[in-house]
Motif scaffolding. Structure first.
Motif, PDB file in Angstrom:
ATOM      1  N   VAL A 169     -46.143  15.354 -44.166  1.00 12.47           N
ATOM      2  CA  VAL A 169     -46.116  16.097 -42.940  1.00 12.47           C
ATOM      3  C   VAL A 169     -45.129  16.952 -42.989  1.00 12.47           C
ATOM      4  O   VAL A 169     -45.316  18.329 -43.028  1.00 12.47           O
ATOM      5  CB  VAL A 169     -45.999  15.236 -41.586  1.00 12.47           C
ATOM      6  CG1 VAL A 169     -45.535  16.175 -40.452  1.00 12.47           C
ATOM      7  CG2 VAL A 169     -47.146  14.389 -41.365  1.00 12.47           C
ATOM      8  N   VAL A 170     -44.070  16.899 -43.650  1.00 11.64           N
ATOM      9  CA  VAL A 170     -42.925  17.787 -43.684  1.00 11.64           C
ATOM     10  C   VAL A 170     -43.353  19.061 -44.754  1.00 11.64           C
ATOM     11  O   VAL A 170     -43.277  20.005 -44.466  1.00 11.64           O
ATOM     12  CB  VAL A 170     -41.630  17.280 -44.278  1.00 11.64           C
ATOM     13  CG1 VAL A 170     -40.793  18.198 -44.776  1.00 11.64           C
ATOM     14  CG2 VAL A 170     -41.100  16.249 -43.422  1.00 11.64           C
ATOM     15  N   LEU A 171     -43.873  18.614 -45.888  1.00 12.00           N
ATOM     16  CA  LEU A 171     -44.302  19.503 -46.615  1.00 12.00           C
ATOM     17  C   LEU A 171     -45.550  20.382 -46.313  1.00 12.00           C
ATOM     18  O   LEU A 171     -45.380  21.746 -46.461  1.00 12.00           O
ATOM     19  CB  LEU A 171     -44.991  18.852 -48.186  1.00 12.00           C
ATOM     20  CG  LEU A 171     -43.876  18.029 -48.960  1.00 12.00           C
ATOM     21  CD1 LEU A 171     -44.701  17.301 -50.107  1.00 12.00           C
ATOM     22  CD2 LEU A 171     -42.844  19.095 -49.535  1.00 12.00           C
TER      23      LEU A 171
ATOM     24  N   MET B 208     -33.198  13.636 -48.823  1.00  7.96           N
ATOM     25  CA  MET B 208     -34.088  14.634 -48.770  1.00  7.96           C
ATOM     26  C   MET B 208     -33.903  15.941 -49.690  1.00  7.96           C
ATOM     27  O   MET B 208     -34.770  16.349 -49.978  1.00  7.96           O
ATOM     28  CB  MET B 208     -33.744  15.393 -47.417  1.00  7.96           C
ATOM     29  CG  MET B 208     -33.895  14.528 -46.109  1.00  7.96           C
ATOM     30  SD  MET B 208     -35.852  14.523 -45.800  1.00  7.96           S
ATOM     31  CE  MET B 208     -36.154  16.110 -45.389  1.00  7.96           C
ATOM     32  N   ALA B 209     -32.590  15.548 -50.248  1.00 14.07           N
ATOM     33  CA  ALA B 209     -32.809  17.109 -51.116  1.00 14.07           C
ATOM     34  C   ALA B 209     -33.461  16.660 -52.601  1.00 14.07           C
ATOM     35  O   ALA B 209     -34.251  17.297 -53.040  1.00 14.07           O
ATOM     36  CB  ALA B 209     -31.068  17.054 -51.828  1.00 14.07           C
TER      37      ALA B 209
ATOM     38  N   GLY C  95     -36.181   8.267 -40.748  1.00 11.06           N
ATOM     39  CA  GLY C  95     -37.623   8.630 -40.597  1.00 11.06           C
ATOM     40  C   GLY C  95     -37.873   8.949 -41.918  1.00 11.06           C
ATOM     41  O   GLY C  95     -39.048   8.891 -42.035  1.00 11.06           O
ATOM     42  N   HIS C  96     -36.971   9.543 -42.855  1.00 11.83           N
ATOM     43  CA  HIS C  96     -37.731   9.621 -44.036  1.00 11.83           C
ATOM     44  C   HIS C  96     -37.881   8.268 -44.907  1.00 11.83           C
ATOM     45  O   HIS C  96     -37.219   7.658 -45.647  1.00 11.83           O
ATOM     46  CB  HIS C  96     -36.472  10.485 -45.197  1.00 11.83           C
ATOM     47  CG  HIS C  96     -37.088  10.649 -46.481  1.00 11.83           C
ATOM     48  ND1 HIS C  96     -36.196  11.114 -47.457  1.00 11.83           N
ATOM     49  CD2 HIS C  96     -38.342  10.999 -46.883  1.00 11.83           C
ATOM     50  CE1 HIS C  96     -36.880  11.279 -48.615  1.00 11.83           C
ATOM     51  NE2 HIS C  96     -38.251  11.315 -48.155  1.00 11.83           N
ATOM     52  N   GLN C  97     -39.293   8.391 -45.117  1.00  8.50           N
ATOM     53  CA  GLN C  97     -40.015   7.291 -45.923  1.00  8.50           C
ATOM     54  C   GLN C  97     -41.034   7.735 -46.727  1.00  8.50           C
ATOM     55  O   GLN C  97     -41.757   8.563 -46.314  1.00  8.50           O
ATOM     56  CB  GLN C  97     -40.547   5.960 -44.980  1.00  8.50           C
ATOM     57  CG  GLN C  97     -39.397   5.611 -44.130  1.00  8.50           C
ATOM     58  CD  GLN C  97     -40.061   4.823 -42.966  1.00  8.50           C
ATOM     59  OE1 GLN C  97     -41.259   4.193 -43.087  1.00  8.50           O
ATOM     60  NE2 GLN C  97     -39.250   4.218 -41.877  1.00  8.50           N
ATOM     61  N   PRO C  98     -40.960   7.525 -48.036  1.00  9.38           N
ATOM     62  CA  PRO C  98     -41.855   7.922 -48.801  1.00  9.38           C
ATOM     63  C   PRO C  98     -43.463   7.672 -48.606  1.00  9.38           C
ATOM     64  O   PRO C  98     -43.605   6.757 -47.978  1.00  9.38           O
ATOM     65  CB  PRO C  98     -41.324   7.519 -50.297  1.00  9.38           C
ATOM     66  CG  PRO C  98     -40.783   6.344 -50.156  1.00  9.38           C
ATOM     67  CD  PRO C  98     -40.213   6.462 -48.737  1.00  9.38           C
ATOM     68  N   PRO C  99     -44.491   8.531 -49.340  1.00  6.71           N
ATOM     69  CA  PRO C  99     -45.829   7.866 -49.106  1.00  6.71           C
ATOM     70  C   PRO C  99     -45.887   6.539 -49.298  1.00  6.71           C
ATOM     71  O   PRO C  99     -45.119   6.183 -50.466  1.00  6.71           O
ATOM     72  CB  PRO C  99     -46.536   8.831 -49.856  1.00  6.71           C
ATOM     73  CG  PRO C  99     -45.775  10.031 -49.949  1.00  6.71           C
ATOM     74  CD  PRO C  99     -44.356   9.433 -50.139  1.00  6.71           C
ATOM     75  N   PRO C 100     -46.651   5.664 -48.595  1.00  5.54           N
ATOM     76  CA  PRO C 100     -47.860   6.285 -47.927  1.00  5.54           C
ATOM     77  C   PRO C 100     -47.438   6.523 -46.411  1.00  5.54           C
ATOM     78  O   PRO C 100     -48.499   6.712 -45.649  1.00  5.54           O
ATOM     79  CB  PRO C 100     -48.766   5.013 -47.829  1.00  5.54           C
ATOM     80  CG  PRO C 100     -48.050   3.724 -48.030  1.00  5.54           C
ATOM     81  CD  PRO C 100     -47.092   4.141 -49.088  1.00  5.54           C
TER      82      PRO C 100
ATOM     83  N   LEU D 116     -43.720  14.743 -34.986  1.00  8.91           N
ATOM     84  CA  LEU D 116     -43.844  13.583 -35.868  1.00  8.91           C
ATOM     85  C   LEU D 116     -42.962  12.453 -35.374  1.00  8.91           C
ATOM     86  O   LEU D 116     -41.993  12.381 -35.404  1.00  8.91           O
ATOM     87  CB  LEU D 116     -43.294  13.746 -37.300  1.00  8.91           C
ATOM     88  CG  LEU D 116     -43.479  12.791 -38.546  1.00  8.91           C
ATOM     89  CD1 LEU D 116     -44.872  12.347 -38.427  1.00  8.91           C
ATOM     90  CD2 LEU D 116     -42.810  13.502 -39.827  1.00  8.91           C
ATOM     91  N   VAL D 117     -43.847  11.387 -35.053  1.00  7.17           N
ATOM     92  CA  VAL D 117     -43.249  10.037 -34.529  1.00  7.17           C
ATOM     93  C   VAL D 117     -43.459   8.972 -35.667  1.00  7.17           C
ATOM     94  O   VAL D 117     -44.482   8.739 -36.183  1.00  7.17           O
ATOM     95  CB  VAL D 117     -43.842   9.660 -33.175  1.00  7.17           C
ATOM     96  CG1 VAL D 117     -43.206   8.396 -32.775  1.00  7.17           C
ATOM     97  CG2 VAL D 117     -43.719  10.664 -32.387  1.00  7.17           C
ATOM     98  N   ILE D 118     -42.232   8.366 -36.195  1.00 13.21           N
ATOM     99  CA  ILE D 118     -42.311   7.484 -37.371  1.00 13.21           C
ATOM    100  C   ILE D 118     -42.248   6.013 -36.631  1.00 13.21           C
ATOM    101  O   ILE D 118     -41.001   5.688 -35.940  1.00 13.21           O
ATOM    102  CB  ILE D 118     -41.055   7.890 -38.253  1.00 13.21           C
ATOM    103  CG1 ILE D 118     -41.159   9.220 -38.662  1.00 13.21           C
ATOM    104  CG2 ILE D 118     -41.124   6.670 -39.327  1.00 13.21           C
ATOM    105  CD1 ILE D 118     -42.172   9.462 -39.689  1.00 13.21           C
TER     106      ILE D 118
END
Length: 298
Positions: A283-285, A91-92, A272-277, A262-264
Motif C-alpha cells: 500500500v505504501v509503495l 522503514m529506511a 504498522g510496518h509489517q512486511p508482505p503478506p 490504511l488500517v493495520i
C-alpha cells in the motif's frame, strides 16, 4: 464515578496542593525532556552521510542522507517521542531496497540534536524545514527530486502541524498521530494511573509551558493538518493502538477529506510496518507511485 476513582483523583489533587511542585516537575520531565535512548535491537547496515544544520531558533539539528537511485524519489523519515532516526531504519531499509533516497533527522532534544526540550510535534516542523533546506544546500537532495514524508506518532504530528510551512513535501504518510496532545496526555494518564481527566492535566500543561516556553495545550494536529491542502496524504491507523486511537484517526481524516487510509488490524502503536503478506508495504509503495514519488526504474 466509582469510589476507587474518586479516591485516586482526590489523592492526586491533594498531592498537587501539598507537594504539587514535585509532582509537576516529575510529570513535566516525562512530557518535555525525552531521555536519550540507545540504538534499536536490530541496527541497520545502511551507511549514510551525516550533516547538521540550525533550525529557526538556532538549535543544532542532526540529519542523515542515505542515497538511493538517482532517478528515484526521496522519503523523509520523522521519528516519535523518546527515540531517534535509528528507530525508523526498518522503514529506511524497506524504502531503500526499492531505490528510494532517504532523508532522516533527529528532532530537537532527541538523538544527536541539541536542545533541552521537545514540543512534541508543535514546533518540530521547523526542524524538518531546516534539514530539508540543508540537504538541498549541501547537494544531497536535488532540488527537482520529489520528496514524500513519513512520520510516526510525534513525527506524524510534527508533519501535520508543520504541513502548511513545508511546501517542499509533495506527499504525506502519517502513522499513529494524535489529534490533540491534551487528549492523548489525559488518555495516557488514565491508562497508567487510573486517574481520570481533570484540571490536573491543565495545571501540568501550564507548568510545562512556564518551564519551556512551549504552549503544549495548543498542540492540535487535527487543525494543523489542514495545511496539507490538496497534496496526497495517507493516514495509517494501528488498530490495537491504545494511545492514538481510532477516534484520533477519524478526526484527522475528517479534517482532510481527500485523505486515503490504511488500517493495520493487528498492530499496536507505531507497529504498522509489517512486511508482505501484510498490506503495509504494498500500500505504501502504491501510494508513493501514485503521488509521483517513484521508486527506482525497473
Amino acid at each position: 464515578m466509582k469510589h476507587g476513582t474518586l479516591f485516586r483523583l482526590a489523592l492526586a489533587l491533594t498531592l498537587l496542593g501539598a507537594g504539587g511542585s514535585l509532582l509537576a516537575v516529575a510529570v513535566s520531565n516525562i512530557l518535555t525532556t525525552p531521555r536519550r535512548v540507545g540504538p534499536p535491537s536490530k541496527p541497520s547496515s545502511l551507511a549514510g552521510t551525516a550533516f547538521t544544520c540550525l533550525n529557526r531558533d538556532g538549535t543544532r539539528i542532526a540529519g542523515r542522507w542515505f542515497p538511493g537511485h538517482p532517478d528515484a524519489g526521496a522519503v523523509l523519515l520523522c521519528h516519535g517521542h523518546c527515540v531517534d532516526h535509528r528507530h525508523l531504519m526498518d522503514m529506511a531499509d524497506f524504502l531503500h531496497s526499492n531505490g528510494y533516497n532517504i532523508l532522516a533527522l533527529d528532532f530537537r532534544a532527541h538523538g544527536k540534536s541539541g536542545g533541552a526540550y521537545t514540543s512534541i510535534g508543535l514546533h518540530e516542523g521547523d526542524d524538518i524545514a531546516a534539514v530539508i533546506a540543508a540537504a538541498e544546500t549541501q547537494g544531497l537532495l536535488p532540488a527537482g527530486m520529489p520528496l514524500a514524508a513519513y512520520g510516526r506518532s510525534m513525527g506524524a504530528a510534527a508533519l501535520a502541524n508543520g504541513s502548511g510551512r513545508l511546501p517542499r513535501i509533495t506527499a504525506f504518510l502519517l502513522e499513529s498521530s494524535f489529534a490533540e496532545l491534551r487528549i492523548i496526555a489525559a488518555r495516557d494518564i488514565l491508562r497508567v494511573s487510573g486517574i481520570p481527566d481533570s484540571p490536573l492535566i491543565d495545571i501540568l500543561f501550564a507548568f510545562s509551558r512556564w518551564r519551556t516556553g512551549y504552549d503544549y495545550a495548543s498542540n492540535r494536529p487535527v487543525e494543523g493538518i489542514r495545511g496539507v491542502a490538496s497534496r496526497p496524504i495517507l493516514l495509517i491507523h494501528d488498530a490495537l493502538d491504545v494511545r492514538a486511537t481510532r477516534e484520533d484517526h477519524d478526526r484527522l481524516r475528517a479534517a482532510v477529506p481527500h485523505a486515503e487510509e490504511l488500517v493495520i488490524p493487528d498492530a499496536p502503536h507505531v507497529r504498522g510496518h509489517q512486511p508482505p503478506p501484510a498490506p503495509f508495504e504494498p500500500v505504501v509503495l502504491d501510494f508513493l507511485r501514485r503521488s509521483g514519488v517513484l521508486p527506482a526504474p525497473r
